[in-house]
Design an enzyme around this catalytic site. Structure first.
Site, PDB file in Angstrom:
ATOM      1  N   TYR A  71      -2.791  -8.199  16.744  1.00  0.00           N
ATOM      2  CA  TYR A  71      -2.750  -7.195  15.657  1.00  0.00           C
ATOM      3  C   TYR A  71      -4.028  -6.359  15.664  1.00  0.00           C
ATOM      4  O   TYR A  71      -3.992  -5.128  15.548  1.00  0.00           O
ATOM      5  CB  TYR A  71      -2.580  -7.929  14.320  1.00  0.00           C
ATOM      6  CG  TYR A  71      -2.794  -7.084  13.094  1.00  0.00           C
ATOM      7  CD1 TYR A  71      -1.822  -6.174  12.679  1.00  0.00           C
ATOM      8  CD2 TYR A  71      -3.970  -7.187  12.335  1.00  0.00           C
ATOM      9  CE1 TYR A  71      -2.025  -5.390  11.544  1.00  0.00           C
ATOM     10  CE2 TYR A  71      -4.172  -6.412  11.211  1.00  0.00           C
ATOM     11  CZ  TYR A  71      -3.196  -5.516  10.816  1.00  0.00           C
ATOM     12  OH  TYR A  71      -3.394  -4.738   9.707  1.00  0.00           O
ATOM     13  N   ILE A 125       0.836  -1.204   0.000  1.00  0.00           N
ATOM     14  CA  ILE A 125       0.000   0.000   0.000  1.00  0.00           C
ATOM     15  C   ILE A 125       0.874   1.258   0.000  1.00  0.00           C
ATOM     16  O   ILE A 125       0.583   2.243  -0.686  1.00  0.00           O
ATOM     17  CB  ILE A 125      -0.920   0.001   1.251  1.00  0.00           C
ATOM     18  CG1 ILE A 125      -1.902  -1.180   1.186  1.00  0.00           C
ATOM     19  CG2 ILE A 125      -1.659   1.329   1.399  1.00  0.00           C
ATOM     20  CD1 ILE A 125      -2.654  -1.452   2.502  1.00  0.00           C
ATOM     21  N   THR A 178      -1.124  -7.897  -0.885  1.00  0.00           N
ATOM     22  CA  THR A 178       0.280  -7.602  -0.589  1.00  0.00           C
ATOM     23  C   THR A 178       0.847  -8.809   0.162  1.00  0.00           C
ATOM     24  O   THR A 178       0.123  -9.751   0.482  1.00  0.00           O
ATOM     25  CB  THR A 178       0.431  -6.360   0.323  1.00  0.00           C
ATOM     26  OG1 THR A 178       0.010  -6.726   1.654  1.00  0.00           O
ATOM     27  CG2 THR A 178      -0.379  -5.180  -0.149  1.00  0.00           C
ATOM     28  N   LYS A 228      -4.755  -2.224  16.066  1.00  0.00           N
ATOM     29  CA  LYS A 228      -5.488  -1.362  15.126  1.00  0.00           C
ATOM     30  C   LYS A 228      -6.682  -0.678  15.818  1.00  0.00           C
ATOM     31  O   LYS A 228      -7.059   0.428  15.434  1.00  0.00           O
ATOM     32  CB  LYS A 228      -5.927  -2.161  13.895  1.00  0.00           C
ATOM     33  CG  LYS A 228      -4.747  -2.614  13.012  1.00  0.00           C
ATOM     34  CD  LYS A 228      -3.945  -1.442  12.433  1.00  0.00           C
ATOM     35  CE  LYS A 228      -2.909  -1.875  11.421  1.00  0.00           C
ATOM     36  NZ  LYS A 228      -2.165  -0.773  10.814  1.00  0.00           N
ATOM     37  N   ASN A 261       1.712   4.469   7.328  1.00  0.00           N
ATOM     38  CA  ASN A 261       1.328   3.211   6.691  1.00  0.00           C
ATOM     39  C   ASN A 261       2.087   2.003   7.261  1.00  0.00           C
ATOM     40  O   ASN A 261       1.569   0.902   7.261  1.00  0.00           O
ATOM     41  CB  ASN A 261       1.569   3.346   5.175  1.00  0.00           C
ATOM     42  CG  ASN A 261       1.556   2.017   4.467  1.00  0.00           C
ATOM     43  OD1 ASN A 261       0.501   1.421   4.248  1.00  0.00           O
ATOM     44  ND2 ASN A 261       2.746   1.507   4.118  1.00  0.00           N
ATOM     45  N   ARG A 299      12.515  -0.132   6.776  1.00  0.00           N
ATOM     46  CA  ARG A 299      13.713  -0.610   7.489  1.00  0.00           C
ATOM     47  C   ARG A 299      14.823  -0.988   6.517  1.00  0.00           C
ATOM     48  O   ARG A 299      15.996  -0.777   6.784  1.00  0.00           O
ATOM     49  CB  ARG A 299      13.358  -1.828   8.354  1.00  0.00           C
ATOM     50  CG  ARG A 299      12.458  -1.499   9.518  1.00  0.00           C
ATOM     51  CD  ARG A 299      11.861  -2.749  10.117  1.00  0.00           C
ATOM     52  NE  ARG A 299      11.094  -3.498   9.121  1.00  0.00           N
ATOM     53  CZ  ARG A 299      10.449  -4.632   9.359  1.00  0.00           C
ATOM     54  NH1 ARG A 299      10.488  -5.160  10.552  1.00  0.00           N
ATOM     55  NH2 ARG A 299       9.776  -5.237   8.392  1.00  0.00           N
TER      56      ARG A 299
HETATM   57  N1  NAP Z   1      -2.422  -6.208   3.380  1.00  0.00           N
HETATM   58  C1  NAP Z   1      -3.572  -6.212   4.041  1.00  0.00           C
HETATM   59  O1  NAP Z   1      -4.424  -7.108   3.857  1.00  0.00           O
HETATM   60  C2  NAP Z   1      -3.877  -5.103   5.004  1.00  0.00           C
HETATM   61  C3  NAP Z   1      -5.196  -4.999   5.477  1.00  0.00           C
HETATM   62  C4  NAP Z   1      -5.523  -3.988   6.374  1.00  0.00           C
HETATM   63  C5  NAP Z   1      -4.565  -3.104   6.789  1.00  0.00           C
HETATM   64  N2  NAP Z   1      -3.282  -3.222   6.328  1.00  0.00           N
HETATM   65  C6  NAP Z   1      -2.293  -2.260   6.831  1.00  0.00           C
HETATM   66  O2  NAP Z   1      -1.697  -1.604   5.746  1.00  0.00           O
HETATM   67  C7  NAP Z   1      -0.390  -1.171   6.100  1.00  0.00           C
HETATM   68  C8  NAP Z   1       0.579  -1.556   4.993  1.00  0.00           C
HETATM   69  O3  NAP Z   1       0.486  -2.925   4.795  1.00  0.00           O
HETATM   70  P1  NAP Z   1       0.885  -3.653   3.428  1.00  0.00           P
HETATM   71  O4  NAP Z   1      -0.134  -4.683   3.218  1.00  0.00           O
HETATM   72  O5  NAP Z   1       1.188  -2.685   2.370  1.00  0.00           O
HETATM   73  O6  NAP Z   1       2.224  -4.374   3.941  1.00  0.00           O
HETATM   74  P2  NAP Z   1       3.580  -4.818   3.200  1.00  0.00           P
HETATM   75  O7  NAP Z   1       3.345  -5.076   1.763  1.00  0.00           O
HETATM   76  O8  NAP Z   1       4.119  -5.899   4.086  1.00  0.00           O
HETATM   77  O9  NAP Z   1       4.499  -3.514   3.330  1.00  0.00           O
HETATM   78  C9  NAP Z   1       4.878  -3.056   4.581  1.00  0.00           C
HETATM   79  C10 NAP Z   1       5.843  -1.897   4.418  1.00  0.00           C
HETATM   80  O10 NAP Z   1       6.156  -1.392   5.729  1.00  0.00           O
HETATM   81  C11 NAP Z   1       7.580  -1.404   5.915  1.00  0.00           C
HETATM   82  N3  NAP Z   1       7.821  -1.592   7.342  1.00  0.00           N
HETATM   83  C12 NAP Z   1       7.520  -2.649   8.117  1.00  0.00           C
HETATM   84  N4  NAP Z   1       7.915  -2.431   9.388  1.00  0.00           N
HETATM   85  C13 NAP Z   1       8.455  -1.184   9.409  1.00  0.00           C
HETATM   86  C14 NAP Z   1       9.041  -0.392  10.419  1.00  0.00           C
HETATM   87  N5  NAP Z   1       9.189  -0.853  11.654  1.00  0.00           N
HETATM   88  N6  NAP Z   1       9.488   0.832  10.103  1.00  0.00           N
HETATM   89  C15 NAP Z   1       9.374   1.315   8.831  1.00  0.00           C
HETATM   90  N7  NAP Z   1       8.839   0.605   7.831  1.00  0.00           N
HETATM   91  C16 NAP Z   1       8.393  -0.637   8.124  1.00  0.00           C
HETATM   92  C17 NAP Z   1       8.074  -2.526   4.999  1.00  0.00           C
HETATM   93  O11 NAP Z   1       9.430  -2.389   4.604  1.00  0.00           O
HETATM   94  P3  NAP Z   1      10.623  -3.009   5.503  1.00  0.00           P
HETATM   95  O12 NAP Z   1      10.296  -4.446   5.726  1.00  0.00           O
HETATM   96  O13 NAP Z   1      11.861  -2.790   4.680  1.00  0.00           O
HETATM   97  O14 NAP Z   1      10.635  -2.217   6.757  1.00  0.00           O
HETATM   98  C18 NAP Z   1       7.173  -2.282   3.788  1.00  0.00           C
HETATM   99  O15 NAP Z   1       7.650  -1.185   3.031  1.00  0.00           O
HETATM  100  C19 NAP Z   1      -0.096  -1.789   7.462  1.00  0.00           C
HETATM  101  O16 NAP Z   1      -0.267  -0.827   8.465  1.00  0.00           O
HETATM  102  C20 NAP Z   1      -1.148  -2.884   7.600  1.00  0.00           C
HETATM  103  O17 NAP Z   1      -1.487  -3.129   8.948  1.00  0.00           O
HETATM  104  C21 NAP Z   1      -2.918  -4.202   5.449  1.00  0.00           C
END
Ligand code: NAP
Length: 256
Positions: A165, A21, A202, A169, A95, A41
């Site tokens: 988790y 995202i 993702t 949230k 995010n 990170r």
């Molecule tokens: N995917 C879903 O189904 C879903 C649903 C509802 C809500 N969300 C929320 O959407 C947000 C983004 O999720 P996503 O699905 O896009 O996840 P993703 O594809 O796993 O991407 C996560 C991103 O966050 C970075 N990250 C993780 N820990 C970090 C930290 N401590 N400091 C800085 N950067 C960090 C990761 O890079 P590095 O590993 O290099 O740090 C990566 O760029 C999250 O808050 C998640 O809870 C996701």
């Protein structure tokens, strides 16, 4: 889209912007003419994204910063960099978020719980606090803070993999409303909005689900990271007197 032109040339920070995202949001903001500070990170993914988006531009639009949002010293260092490179921040998109495998409520590890809270809640609050501090220092009164929350911040899912988790949230959603109240109390027009997605396509759930992840994802309908990025843009392009509080969005076929 109403009011989108006022963001051209202004500065956004997107945490966790190297994948999913966050990455889709960075791409959209740059396309709309914003400068974007993007952190994660691991530096490698950030650098690749920045190189692609800065290509053939006289002036860089994307500033990649290696930063773990759960480490306060790293976040403060990132804001020093933002001050020296761009001198301002207009939009903060919180995010970055994690879930971990060993985090059920009956048998999860305290360390996993702490890591989840430190990234999803404390890291988000530090980035918000520092962004608003900088906005106010620079007299920016139309700034916007976005929290990427989750449907799991509105109902507790039926899987122990998601219970802690989900608690994190729910805390994010409390922070959205608390922040809104604090901003009103100081007569600020800076806005705060949450986005609460259901299942997004993702790798987010890979760590928690391990070997079951691919089969799980292939059996479910998802929304795309670009769908969510577009909704982020919808929030920040509303006229100044319109504050979207939260958008709950899930795939049409999602059961709960
Ligand atoms: N995917 C879903 O189904 C879903 C649903 C509802 C809500 N969300 C929320 O959407 C947000 C983004 O999720 P996503 O699905 O896009 O996840 P993703 O594809 O796993 O991407 C996560 C991103 O966050 C970075 N990250 C993780 N820990 C970090 C930290 N401590 N400091 C800085 N950067 C960090 C990761 O890079 P590095 O590993 O290099 O740090 C990566 O760029 C999250 O808050 C998640 O809870 C996701």
């Amino acid at each position: 889209m109403a009011n989108s032109s006022r963001w051209v040339g202004r500065v956004a920070i997107v945490t966790g912007g190297s994948a999913g995202i966050g990455e889709a949001t960075v791409r959209l903001l740059v396309k709309e003419g914003m400068k974007v500070v993007v952190c994660a990170r691991k530096l490698e993914g950030l650098q690749t994204l920045a190189a692609e988006l800065n290509q053939n531009k006289a002036e860089s639009s994307v500033l990649p910063v290696q930063c773990d949002v759960s480490q306060e010293a790293q976040v403060l260092e990132m804001f020093n960099k933002i001050r020296s490179e761009f001198g301002r921040v207009d939009i903060c998109i919180n995010n970055a978020g994690i879930n971990l495998g060993n985090a059920g409520l009956l048998d999860g590890s305290t360390e996993s719980w702490q890591q989840i809270i430190n990234v999803n809640v404390i890291g988000l609050c530090i980035c918000t606090r520092e962004s608003i501090k900088l906005m106010r220092e620079k007299g920016i009164d139309d700034g916007h803070v976005i929290h990427i929350s989750s449907f799991s911040g509105h109902r507790v899912p039926g899987s122990s993999l998601l219970h802690f988790y989900s608690a994190s949230k729910y805390a994010v959603n409390a922070c959205t409303e608390g922040l809104r109240q604090e901003l009103r109390a100081i007569k600020s027009n800076i806005r705060v909005s949450s986005l609460s997605p259901g299942l997004v396509e993702t790798d987010f759930n890979k760590v928690a689900m391990k070997g079951d992840f691919d089969e799980f994802m292939s059996s479910k309908q998802t929304v795309s990271p670009e769908d969510i990025a577009q909704l982020v843009w919808t929030c920040i392009c509303q006229p100044a007197h319109v504050q979207i509080h939260d958008i709950l969005v899930r795939p049409t076929q999602q059961v709960h």
